[in-house]
Design an enzyme around this catalytic site. Structure first.
Site, short mmCIF file in Angstrom:
data_model
loop_
_atom_site.label_atom_id
_atom_site.label_comp_id
_atom_site.label_asym_id
_atom_site.label_seq_id
_atom_site.Cartn_x
_atom_site.Cartn_y
_atom_site.Cartn_z
N HIS A 75 -7.01 -23.64 7.33
CA HIS A 75 -7.43 -24.83 5.82
C HIS A 75 -7.51 -26.62 6.43
O HIS A 75 -7.86 -27.50 6.27
CB HIS A 75 -6.46 -24.72 4.75
CG HIS A 75 -6.61 -24.40 3.70
ND1 HIS A 75 -7.21 -23.33 3.74
CD2 HIS A 75 -5.22 -23.75 2.65
CE1 HIS A 75 -6.85 -22.37 2.84
NE2 HIS A 75 -5.83 -22.34 2.02
N GLU A 127 -7.32 -27.49 1.64
CA GLU A 127 -8.66 -28.58 2.38
C GLU A 127 -9.19 -30.34 2.06
O GLU A 127 -9.77 -30.64 3.14
CB GLU A 127 -9.53 -27.41 2.25
CG GLU A 127 -11.08 -27.83 3.18
CD GLU A 127 -12.25 -26.90 2.85
OE1 GLU A 127 -11.94 -25.38 3.04
OE2 GLU A 127 -13.59 -26.73 3.47
N THR A 168 -15.65 -25.79 2.05
CA THR A 168 -16.19 -25.20 2.13
C THR A 168 -16.79 -23.68 1.14
O THR A 168 -17.44 -23.27 1.80
CB THR A 168 -15.87 -24.69 3.72
OG1 THR A 168 -14.55 -24.82 3.10
CG2 THR A 168 -15.61 -25.87 4.89
N CYS A 199 -19.37 -23.03 4.36
CA CYS A 199 -18.87 -21.95 4.84
C CYS A 199 -19.75 -20.24 4.13
O CYS A 199 -19.82 -20.40 3.43
CB CYS A 199 -17.69 -21.28 5.08
SG CYS A 199 -17.08 -19.96 5.50
N SER A 271 -7.66 -13.77 3.06
CA SER A 271 -7.24 -13.54 3.50
C SER A 271 -6.21 -12.31 3.73
O SER A 271 -4.92 -12.17 3.76
CB SER A 271 -6.23 -14.99 3.26
OG SER A 271 -6.14 -14.46 1.93
S1 SF4 Z 1 -14.80 -19.40 8.18
FE1 SF4 Z 1 -15.45 -20.41 5.95
S2 SF4 Z 1 -14.11 -19.25 4.78
FE2 SF4 Z 1 -12.67 -19.25 6.62
S3 SF4 Z 1 -11.50 -20.86 7.17
FE3 SF4 Z 1 -13.34 -21.15 8.14
S4 SF4 Z 1 -14.81 -22.37 5.91
FE4 SF4 Z 1 -13.01 -21.49 5.43
#
Ligand code: SF4
Length: 289
Positions: A75, A127, A168, A199, A271
């Site tokens: 994060h 984050e 994200t 993301c 996670s």
């Molecule tokens: S890949 Fe995406 S969901 Fe995973 S830690 Fe990075 S930003 Fe967060």
């Protein structure tokens, strides 16, 4: 009676979490003493326990321990915290996800170029706290508890030049809703810059989960109860109207859940390790075969 089990494509660790965990296990092999993570490396108690067994412990207060090596989780952390840690003189292993890093860097760049930074996200999420620390004094976060933006959600009064970024893990449609409302007031601005800091892993997992949730009678969402993205998946399934259970591991599964469901969907947050997903599938099979 044998049931049909559908596992959502892309369920489990995302790229950034996998990277951070690999880094933490790698560090555990090399350094034996006084290795810490700032907060739990991920929102998964089983992984955190495994790391503890290897000598990597989560801490919140850096003044309480003699730290030799400190791992920063996916994060990311606020800039001030990073500078505070630097002063300790310990080794810093920065496992901040590159996508989060990109949002932090953009926030810093926009602020330095005189834009007011607007972050669409959850103010309380670590984050967002991290990104905000790079975004300059005028930065604002547009959020609503549990990420539900109302139609009437008030957008704070903004400068003439603004730069918009997103947490994200924000769902695209929620971010779009806010951005559209700002664009609709274009005449009030001189310049609006929008960057995509969403993301793909998260939006893809949400899409795939949605697809499966629509075709099954029961969804099991696997992941830490304190994991924001797992909770988001569980809420999405509930919104679709399918019977949903948010579980942390296979032990929580009850046989009576499966009495009327012929098709069962399984998804998991970013996670959740693969071995926990496998145990869940095995237990469903045990109860339903
Ligand atoms: S890949 Fe995406 S969901 Fe995973 S830690 Fe990075 S930003 Fe967060």
């Amino acid at each position: 009676m044998k049931k049909n089990i559908v596992l959502v494509e892309g369920a489990g660790f995302c790229f950034g979490v996998k990277r951070a965990i690999d880094i933490a296990f790698d560090v555990a092999q090399k350094h034996k003493d006084n290795v810490f993570t700032l907060g739990p490396i991920i929102h998964n108690p089983q992984v955190v326990e495994k790391l503890k067994d290897l000598g990597v412990h989560p801490i919140d207060d850096i003044s309480q321990e003699k730290i030799k090596t400190l791992i920063i989780r996916a994060h990311g952390i606020p800039k001030e915290k990073f500078n505070e840690i630097k002063k300790l003189g310990c080794e810093i292993i920065d496992a901040t996800c590159p996508f989060v890093k990109k949002a932090q860097n953009l926030a810093e760049k926009l602020a330095s170029e005189g834009y007011q930074v607007l972050i669409i996200g959850d103010k309380k999420h670590p984050e967002v706290k991290g990104i905000l620390s790079y975004a300059g004094e005028k930065a604002v976060v547009i959020e609503k508890e549990n990420n539900q933006f109302d139609k009437d959600e008030k957008i704070p009064s903004l400068d003439k030049k603004i730069g918009i970024i997103q947490q994200t893990t924000q769902p695209l449609h929620k971010a779009k809703e806010i951005m559209n409302r700002i664009i609709n007031s274009l005449s009030e601005f001189e310049e609006i810059r929008i960057f995509n800091t969403l993301c793909n892993f998260t939006s893809k997992r949400l899409e795939e989960t949605k697809k499966v949730a629509k075709e099954v009678e029961l969804m099991l969402v696997v992941g830490g109860k304190n994991s924001a993205n797992t909770t988001q998946l569980a809420n999405l399934c509930k919104e679709i109207g399918v019977k949903t259970y948010h579980i942390e591991d296979a032990q929580e599964i009850k046989i009576e859940w499966f009495s009327s469901a012929k098709k069962i969907g399984v998804t998991a947050g970013a996670s959740t390790p693969q071995w926990i997903i496998d145990e869940v599938i095995d237990r469903i099979k045990k109860f339903t075969n």
